[in-house]
Scaffold this active site. Structure first.
Site, PDB file in Angstrom:
ATOM      1  N   GLU A 230       0.825  -1.209   0.000  1.00  0.00           N
ATOM      2  CA  GLU A 230       0.000   0.000   0.000  1.00  0.00           C
ATOM      3  C   GLU A 230       0.856   1.254   0.000  1.00  0.00           C
ATOM      4  OE1 GLU A 230      -3.526  -2.492   0.838  1.00  0.00           O
ATOM      5  OE2 GLU A 230      -1.547  -2.492   1.758  1.00  0.00           O
ATOM      6  N   THR A 231       0.321   2.265  -0.670  1.00  0.00           N
ATOM      7  CA  THR A 231       0.815   3.637  -0.553  1.00  0.00           C
ATOM      8  C   THR A 231      -0.284   4.466   0.079  1.00  0.00           C
ATOM      9  OG1 THR A 231       2.305   3.490  -2.465  1.00  0.00           O
ATOM     10  CG2 THR A 231       1.564   5.690  -1.809  1.00  0.00           C
TER      11      THR A 231
END
Length: 262
Positions: free
Chosen positions: A47-48
């Site tokens: 994830e970002t």
């Protein structure tokens, strides 16, 4: 041209190269969805997190390399570390406005405690080929809004799994959580496979523990747990069921700090 601060943080970890790495990027406003997806794909992490200041709070969105997700525990933990250790040193609590509602995180002596919504699960008929995809026969199968939860006989079976990721990707849920009673000092262990979201195996998953915590609370007749997600990197979480919500506690380690030019 945008110069965007970026931090890469190992979340649910007390040392580098453990836990789950997340990128955290600070924006003055959210960019277009397609550009956010491209940035997350370029970062190539589970994830970002994209942060936008909003008064005393921050707005927060999470993207995998392929899609936006409604909740992400480890990237929220990493975002809290960025806010309280880099952006506003000395701050001890922050609230993130997100697709899952306000998420409060407070600092402790050893890490951070997140307050998340609970994800109750219910028993269900096993989907076709689940046992074959996992390479193990579950003793119980449940489902919540997002995932199947396969309960296996023991921790060693969870640790030794080598599932058919392509088969899991074809199922009618975005992921499969596997869990079993714990070994060593752990109350329970787990792993999480979500190839439909571009994550073959997530190293440590806060969202999965929003479902595992109420499940094990009913099974073990207690409300606080020391849990381990048995991915290759591995990660430890303290989980609590509090007033119908889930508290997840863990530490963070900074790996990278810089700027991205777009």
């Amino acid at each position: 041209m945008h110069r965007i601060p970026i931090y890469q943080v190992d979340a649910f970890a007390s040392r580098l190269f453990a836990g789950n790495p997340a990128a955290v990027m600070l924006l003055d406003r959210f960019l277009g969805d397609s550009l956010l997806r491209d940035i997350a794909a370029e970062n190539n992490l589970a994830e970002t997190a994209f942060l936008v200041p909003d008064g005393e709070r921050y707005r927060l969105r999470w993207f995998t390399p392929t899609t936006e997700v409604p909740l992400c525990g480890h990237a929220t933990l990493a975002s809290a570390a960025v806010v309280m250790e880099r952006l506003e040193p000395g701050r001890t609590e922050v609230i993130f406005e997100s697709a899952s509602g306000p998420l409060a995180v407070r600092r402790t002596q050893t890490g951070y405690v997140m307050n998340f919504p609970s994800r109750p699960s219910a028993p269900t008929r096993p989907p076709p080929n689940l046992a074959e995809a996992l390479g193990a026969v579950p003793v119980e199968v449940l489902t919540d809004t997002f995932n199947y939860i396969a309960v296996l006989k023991d921790a060693q079976t969870v640790r030794a799994l080598s599932p058919d990721i392509a088969a899991i990707a074809r199922m009618d849920r975005v992921g499969v959580v596997v869990t079993a009673p714990g070994d060593a000092s752990y109350d329970f262990v787990s792993r999480y496979f979500a190839p439909a979201k571009g994550i073959p195996e997530d190293p440590v998953t806060g969202g999965a523990h929003c479902a595992l915590t109420p499940y094990w609370a009913a099974r073990l007749n207690k409300t606080a747990f020391f849990a381990f997600q048995a991915s290759r990197r591995g990660g430890e979480l303290v989980c609590r069921l509090v007033d119908g919500r889930v508290e997840l506690e863990g530490a963070c380690v900074f790996y990278l700090e810089g700027k991205v030019t777009i």
